[in-house]
Design a protein around this motif. Structure first.
Motif, mmCIF file in Angstrom:
data_model
loop_
_atom_site.group_PDB
_atom_site.id
_atom_site.type_symbol
_atom_site.label_atom_id
_atom_site.label_comp_id
_atom_site.label_asym_id
_atom_site.label_seq_id
_atom_site.Cartn_x
_atom_site.Cartn_y
_atom_site.Cartn_z
ATOM 1 N N HIS A 147 60.927 45.731 29.889
ATOM 2 C CA HIS A 147 60.794 45.209 28.533
ATOM 3 C C HIS A 147 61.932 45.722 27.651
ATOM 4 C CE1 HIS A 147 58.838 43.578 25.006
ATOM 5 N NE2 HIS A 147 58.868 44.765 24.418
ATOM 6 N N LYS A 178 54.056 51.744 37.588
ATOM 7 C CA LYS A 178 54.055 50.342 37.144
ATOM 8 C C LYS A 178 54.201 50.249 35.628
ATOM 9 C CE LYS A 178 51.213 48.557 40.888
ATOM 10 N NZ LYS A 178 49.880 48.047 41.263
ATOM 11 N N LYS A 183 57.362 48.549 33.808
ATOM 12 C CA LYS A 183 57.158 47.434 32.874
ATOM 13 C C LYS A 183 57.820 47.754 31.529
ATOM 14 C CE LYS A 183 53.082 45.662 32.913
ATOM 15 N NZ LYS A 183 51.644 45.451 32.679
#
Length: 134
Positions: free
Chosen positions: A113, A105, A109
């Motif tokens: 980003h 995760k 992420k």
């Protein structure tokens, strides 16, 4: 007992990985500012140590548990050993699953980003060569 000596050693050795866990938690929660800089390396080392110390020995120890000589044990002792000894392995497997999915995760992420930042960085206006009127 000779049958349980590897399990006792295993349980004592697993405590070493708690150092990495505590350092990571201090860095992650911002309790120690200088650790925040090395949060990612601490997390990587902790995950590798967790796998090597807690997960990798599990198949051998299960084999040792199943093929051990329990002649000196009473029926009560045997069933306690047989049902309670696997608990650390089950918990460590579950914790490693949580640790691994947390890393996935986190990386996902970061990649999302990074992708957003790269998309925002693209030039949306016409950048062709200027035309000179001579």
């Amino acid at each position: 007992s000779d049958v349980l000596a590897p399990f006792i050693t295993y349980c004592l050795a697993t405590e070493v990985t708690n150092i990495g866990q505590n350092l990571f938690m201090l860095a992650n929660r911002g309790k120690v500012p200088f650790l925040q800089v090395v949060e990612l390396p601490i997390g990587i080392v902790w995950m590798i140590a967790f796998f090597v110390v807690r997960i990798l020995p599990s198949p051998y120890l299960f084999y040792h548990l199943v093929n051990g000589n329990y002649d000196a044990y009473t029926a009560y002792q045997f069933w306690c050993v047989f049902f309670l000894t696997p608990l650390p392995f089950i918990l460590n497997s579950y914790w490693f699953y949580l640790l691994f999915t947390g890393v996935i995760k986190f990386l996902t992420k970061k990649l999302v980003h990074l992708t957003v930042l790269l998309e925002q960085d693209t030039v949306s206006e016409d950048v062709s060569y200027p035309k000179f009127n001579c």
